[in-house]
Design a protein around this motif. Structure first.
Motif, mmCIF file in Angstrom:
data_model
loop_
_atom_site.group_PDB
_atom_site.id
_atom_site.type_symbol
_atom_site.label_atom_id
_atom_site.label_comp_id
_atom_site.label_asym_id
_atom_site.label_seq_id
_atom_site.Cartn_x
_atom_site.Cartn_y
_atom_site.Cartn_z
ATOM 1 N N ARG A 1 5.501 -6.609 6.010
ATOM 2 C CA ARG A 1 6.532 -6.647 7.046
ATOM 3 C C ARG A 1 6.644 -5.331 7.793
ATOM 4 O O ARG A 1 7.022 -5.297 8.971
ATOM 5 C CB ARG A 1 7.898 -6.997 6.420
ATOM 6 N N ASN A 2 6.370 -4.243 7.103
ATOM 7 C CA ASN A 2 6.460 -2.925 7.744
ATOM 8 C C ASN A 2 5.509 -1.990 7.004
ATOM 9 O O ASN A 2 5.757 -1.624 5.856
ATOM 10 C CB ASN A 2 7.893 -2.396 7.684
ATOM 11 N N MET A 3 4.418 -1.614 7.655
ATOM 12 C CA MET A 3 3.414 -0.794 6.986
ATOM 13 C C MET A 3 3.500 0.680 7.376
ATOM 14 O O MET A 3 2.519 1.427 7.256
ATOM 15 C CB MET A 3 2.012 -1.340 7.239
ATOM 16 N N ALA A 4 4.664 1.096 7.813
ATOM 17 C CA ALA A 4 4.827 2.493 8.245
ATOM 18 C C ALA A 4 4.498 3.471 7.127
ATOM 19 O O ALA A 4 3.850 4.506 7.356
ATOM 20 C CB ALA A 4 6.253 2.725 8.751
ATOM 21 N N HIS A 5 4.925 3.158 5.895
ATOM 22 C CA HIS A 5 4.662 4.075 4.784
ATOM 23 C C HIS A 5 3.169 4.122 4.456
ATOM 24 O O HIS A 5 2.625 5.195 4.158
ATOM 25 C CB HIS A 5 5.465 3.650 3.551
ATOM 26 N N GLU A 6 2.497 2.974 4.502
ATOM 27 C CA GLU A 6 1.049 2.954 4.252
ATOM 28 C C GLU A 6 0.317 3.748 5.330
ATOM 29 O O GLU A 6 -0.618 4.501 5.025
ATOM 30 C CB GLU A 6 0.536 1.510 4.196
ATOM 31 N N THR A 7 0.740 3.577 6.562
ATOM 32 C CA THR A 7 0.101 4.306 7.659
ATOM 33 C C THR A 7 0.266 5.816 7.474
ATOM 34 O O THR A 7 -0.680 6.592 7.699
ATOM 35 C CB THR A 7 0.699 3.871 9.005
ATOM 36 N N VAL B 1 -5.659 -4.956 5.670
ATOM 37 C CA VAL B 1 -6.657 -5.818 5.024
ATOM 38 C C VAL B 1 -6.105 -7.213 4.757
ATOM 39 O O VAL B 1 -6.768 -8.221 5.016
ATOM 40 C CB VAL B 1 -7.142 -5.183 3.700
ATOM 41 N N SER B 2 -4.873 -7.288 4.266
ATOM 42 C CA SER B 2 -4.290 -8.576 3.890
ATOM 43 C C SER B 2 -2.777 -8.544 4.105
ATOM 44 O O SER B 2 -2.001 -8.511 3.151
ATOM 45 C CB SER B 2 -4.604 -8.885 2.420
ATOM 46 N N PRO B 3 -2.319 -8.566 5.362
ATOM 47 C CA PRO B 3 -0.890 -8.412 5.651
ATOM 48 C C PRO B 3 -0.099 -9.699 5.424
ATOM 49 O O PRO B 3 0.460 -10.288 6.365
ATOM 50 C CB PRO B 3 -0.887 -8.007 7.124
ATOM 51 N N HIS C 1 6.141 -5.015 0.048
ATOM 52 C CA HIS C 1 6.608 -5.553 1.336
ATOM 53 C C HIS C 1 6.003 -4.858 2.557
ATOM 54 O O HIS C 1 6.580 -4.904 3.651
ATOM 55 C CB HIS C 1 8.132 -5.504 1.426
ATOM 56 N N SER C 2 4.827 -4.240 2.396
ATOM 57 C CA SER C 2 4.208 -3.587 3.558
ATOM 58 C C SER C 2 3.688 -4.600 4.568
ATOM 59 O O SER C 2 3.347 -4.233 5.693
ATOM 60 C CB SER C 2 3.062 -2.679 3.102
ATOM 61 N N ARG D 1 10.323 2.754 -0.857
ATOM 62 C CA ARG D 1 10.720 1.356 -1.049
ATOM 63 C C ARG D 1 11.057 0.725 0.290
ATOM 64 O O ARG D 1 11.869 1.233 1.062
ATOM 65 C CB ARG D 1 11.918 1.259 -1.983
ATOM 66 N N MET D 2 10.401 -0.393 0.548
ATOM 67 C CA MET D 2 10.628 -1.186 1.745
ATOM 68 C C MET D 2 11.240 -2.512 1.316
ATOM 69 O O MET D 2 10.809 -3.105 0.308
ATOM 70 C CB MET D 2 9.295 -1.428 2.456
ATOM 71 N N LEU D 3 12.247 -2.984 2.025
ATOM 72 C CA LEU D 3 12.838 -4.279 1.712
ATOM 73 C C LEU D 3 12.013 -5.399 2.343
ATOM 74 O O LEU D 3 11.173 -5.165 3.207
ATOM 75 C CB LEU D 3 14.282 -4.331 2.210
ATOM 76 N N ASN D 4 12.316 -6.632 1.911
ATOM 77 C CA ASN D 4 11.476 -7.744 2.371
ATOM 78 C C ASN D 4 11.683 -8.100 3.834
ATOM 79 O O ASN D 4 10.950 -8.930 4.375
ATOM 80 C CB ASN D 4 11.684 -8.979 1.492
ATOM 81 N N ASP D 5 12.687 -7.475 4.483
ATOM 82 C CA ASP D 5 12.837 -7.691 5.928
ATOM 83 C C ASP D 5 12.243 -6.548 6.738
ATOM 84 O O ASP D 5 12.361 -6.505 7.962
ATOM 85 C CB ASP D 5 14.313 -7.885 6.290
#
Length: 695
Positions: free
Chosen positions: A167-173, A194-196, A164-165, A127-131
């Motif tokens: 804002r931070n796509m570390a988990h996707e990466t 693709v669509s940040p 919320h990726s 879980r990533m927050l919106n910030d």
């Protein structure tokens, strides 16, 4: 050694070629699109035309390609077996969508089915927050177990879209890194690449669509590259982007969703090019090919663009009934049928045309390739607009008897009409539908369509342009040389370019402007790297935009943002730009309401291609001589009329004559209705003006 650039446009019916020499000479080619593999027609048609015009593969400096491959694969759902990995608790976002109904009063609306069935949607704990801060770390053990199950299910492609990726796509990466370890054969698309941007459903839908077509597009483009290189081609091979720029094949294979509308967009780019050359600030591009017709507006010499699109609508003209994709695209509306669209009588006894098309296989009845159903092309042949012995310059004779029989059986007899009346009905229905849709498209943009001269494009566009102009009340029509292959020419007029976006919400007066500046610099640098990979390191232009709205509104508008470092001192200029753009759309702006920004966009592009079209110094000194006369049906006479037929190549600049007339060239045929004056300009473009029109 001659240096040439080649544009190749694969449409549903024809594959078009434009060969442009550095000195400005142009040559055109057209061949039937091949199925099931359109690359066969690409290579075979290219070789035939190279031989015809005495070029070699070694002469080609650049090939720019546009195709309907992606949009057709999405509509027909002929992509890879695709899975979705998302945040735990959000498995059904693709079906929940926005929880809205595209038709509020229809209890039986059909929403498009997701590309990923429920059994192939997997969730993992994270879980990533919106910030952008991490609330719950990624469960890497769960990710590995998920990939094990995906391999057992025979999945080929995977979309990863976490909350919320953008804002931070570390988990996707990290998910991709794990995939490379445990399932390297899988295609992976991350929503943060693709669509940040904010809004979970469109972001997920776009990412899924991207990876759904990625294996197909990679195989197609890799095979094309190999085939071209094996034949001696060593130049640049570029793809047309839906947003109006071009990119390398490598970029297109990574983001195939960006070439979604790469074929149709070429006609609009060509319209923008001729708009500037002809000093026309405004144009309505009317592009009618073999399968569909589209309309688009050019304002101030530039095509209108948008950052969202819908694919595979359940209802053709119903917004919200399709699959959303968030990519930059030249704004177009599908306004009706193409030359191959099939005419039929429905259960209510009404004449309908399209959306089903005969394509190139089996084709219209008159193609004599096995098609038996009546099409727009068959009707145009019966009405005398097309010459059965000069279609594609005589390379593809048309069978008038088969066209007659098809219209008689499926339209004339069911409606109690003779064949000519039925053919005129088909032609008129198509024109009325296209004019009506074009008018609505202009009104939705706050435009008066009568202010927009028509620009004819596509193989069937010139046949219908006079009638459409009359219905719309438009007094001026422009027909360029090679209108029948105009999209392929438009590819050659497009610069190398790419669009980037980042979401960062805030109210203008309280924004962290240093963070905004950092986002812009990051996107601009990424764009310069992409252009450098394509060999462009100089004359790079960056354009900044922000998507902004008044607080409480749900839709944003694009606003230009100044270059350089942004600070609190930038606020008055940004606010003024917003109010100016808002007033353009809605007549006036509010001086007191709070303004919010949501997305920040950058377009990074190389220099505009320099296309030199040679103007003729010879002006006509004598009246043009028709090469023949034939019977042609016109609404003004409600009968056939002996009509002069001109060969376009013999019409010198300065030539002028009154309609009715027919002007033939290999790739298309222009019908000049009674009441129009035709003139030829110094670039051999044809201008039609309604009698009594000003200017």
């Amino acid at each position: 050694m001659t240096s040439i650039k080649v544009g190749v446009d694969i449409g549903g019916t024809f594959t078009d070629f434009v060969f442009l020499e550095s000195q400005g000479n142009r040559s055109f080619g057209k061949t039937l699109t091949t199925y099931p593999d359109p690359s066969d027609g690409f290579i075979n048609g290219l070789e035939e035309n190279l031989q015809k015009f005495e070029y070699r593969y070694e002469d080609i400096d650049t090939i720019i390609h546009g195709t309907t491959l992606v949009v057709n694969a999405l509509i027909e759902r002929k992509g890879a077996k695709t899975a979705l990995i998302t945040t735990e608790g959000f498995r059904d976002q693709l079906e929940i969508a926005t929880e809205s109904r595209y038709d509020l009063y229809d209890l039986f609306v059909d929403n498009p089915l997701p590309l990923v069935p429920r059994e192939l949607r997997y969730t993992v704990k994270e879980r990533m927050l919106n910030d952008g801060t991490v609330l719950e770390p990624l469960d890497e053990t769960g990710v590995k177990e998920t990939f094990r199950r995906l391999r057992e299910d025979g999945v080929e492609a995977v979309a990863v879209c976490f909350l919320h990726s953008y804002r931070n796509m570390a988990h996707e990466t990290r998910v991709r890194e794990i995939a490379e370890e445990v399932a390297p054969e899988l295609y992976i698309s991350l929503s943060g690449e693709v669509s940040p941007e904010i809004r979970e459903y469109p972001r997920t839908s776009t990412t899924v669509a991207n990876v759904f077509v990625q294996p197909l597009v990679q195989r197609y483009l890799s095979n094309l590259e190999t085939a071209l290189q094996a034949r001696g081609f060593s130049g640049n091979f570029l793809m047309m982007l839906s947003g109006g720029g071009t990119c390398t094949v490598e970029t297109a294979m990574r983001f195939p969703i960006r070439i979604l509308e790469s074929g149709p967009v070429g006609g609009t780019i060509a319209g923008a090019y001729y708009s500037e050359r002809s000093r026309l600030g405004q144009l309505l591009v009317f592009d009618m090919g073999g399968t569909t017709a589209k309309a688009s507006l050019v304002d101030d010499g530039k095509p209108l663009t948008t950052n969202e699109f819908e694919v595979g609508r359940a209802e053709r003209f119903m917004k919200g009934s399709g699959m959303p994709v968030k990519v930059p695209v030249v704004e177009m509306i599908e306004i009706g049928a193409g030359g191959g669209s099939i005419a039929h009588v429905n259960r209510l006894g009404l004449l309908k045309v399209g959306p089903e098309s005969a394509g190139s296989n089996p084709g219209p009845a008159s193609y004599d390739l096995g098609g038996t159903r009546p099409t727009v092309t068959d009707a145009d042949l019966i009405l005398g607009y097309l010459n059965p012995d000069y279609f594609l310059g005589g390379d593809m004779p048309l069978n008038k008897k088969r066209a007659y029989a098809a219209i008689e059986k499926e339209v004339a007899k069911p409606l109690g009409l003779d064949v000519v009346e039925a053919a005129w009905g088909i032609h008129e229905v198509v024109n009325e539908n296209m004019a009506s849709a074009s008018r609505i498209h202009a009104v939705e943009k706050g435009k008066d369509i009568r202010d927009y001269p028509l620009f004819a494009s596509g193989g069937a566009g010139p046949v219908h342009i006079s009638h459409v102009a009359e219905i719309l009340g438009v007094e001026t029509v422009l027909l360029p040389v090679g209108a029948g292959v105009n999209s392929a020419f438009g590819f050659l007029a497009a610069p190398l370019a790419f669009d980037f976006v980042r979401s960062f919400y805030g109210r203008l007066k309280t924004l962290e402007w240093n963070d905004v500046t950092a986002l812009y610099e990051e996107m601009e640098q990424e764009g310069k790297v992409l252009l450098a990979q394509a060999g462009v390191t100089e004359e790079i232009e960056t354009l900044r935009y922000a998507e902004m709205k008044y607080a409480g509104q749900t839709h944003e508008i694009a606003v230009p943002i100044p270059a350089g470092a942004l600070t609190v001192q930038s606020i008055p200029e940004v606010m003024a730009n917003f109010k100016m753009e808002y007033a353009k759309r809605y007549a006036e702006a509010n001086e007191d309401m709070v303004i919010e920004a949501l997305n920040w966009r950058v377009v990074v592009r190389g220099p505009e291609p320099h296309i030199y079209l040679r103007a003729s110094e010879n002006q006509a000194t004598a009246a043009a001589s028709p090469k023949a006369h034939r019977d042609v049906y016109f609404r003004a006479y409600k009968s056939f009329q002996q009509t002069p037929v001109y060969e376009r190549s013999t019409l010198a600049p300065g030539t002028a004559f009154q309609g009715p007339a027919i002007v033939e060239e290999r790739e298309s045929t222009l019908v000049v209705n009674p009441g129009f004056l035709l003139k030829v300009d110094e670039l051999s473009n044809l201008w039609m003006t309604k009698e009594g029109a000003h200017g």
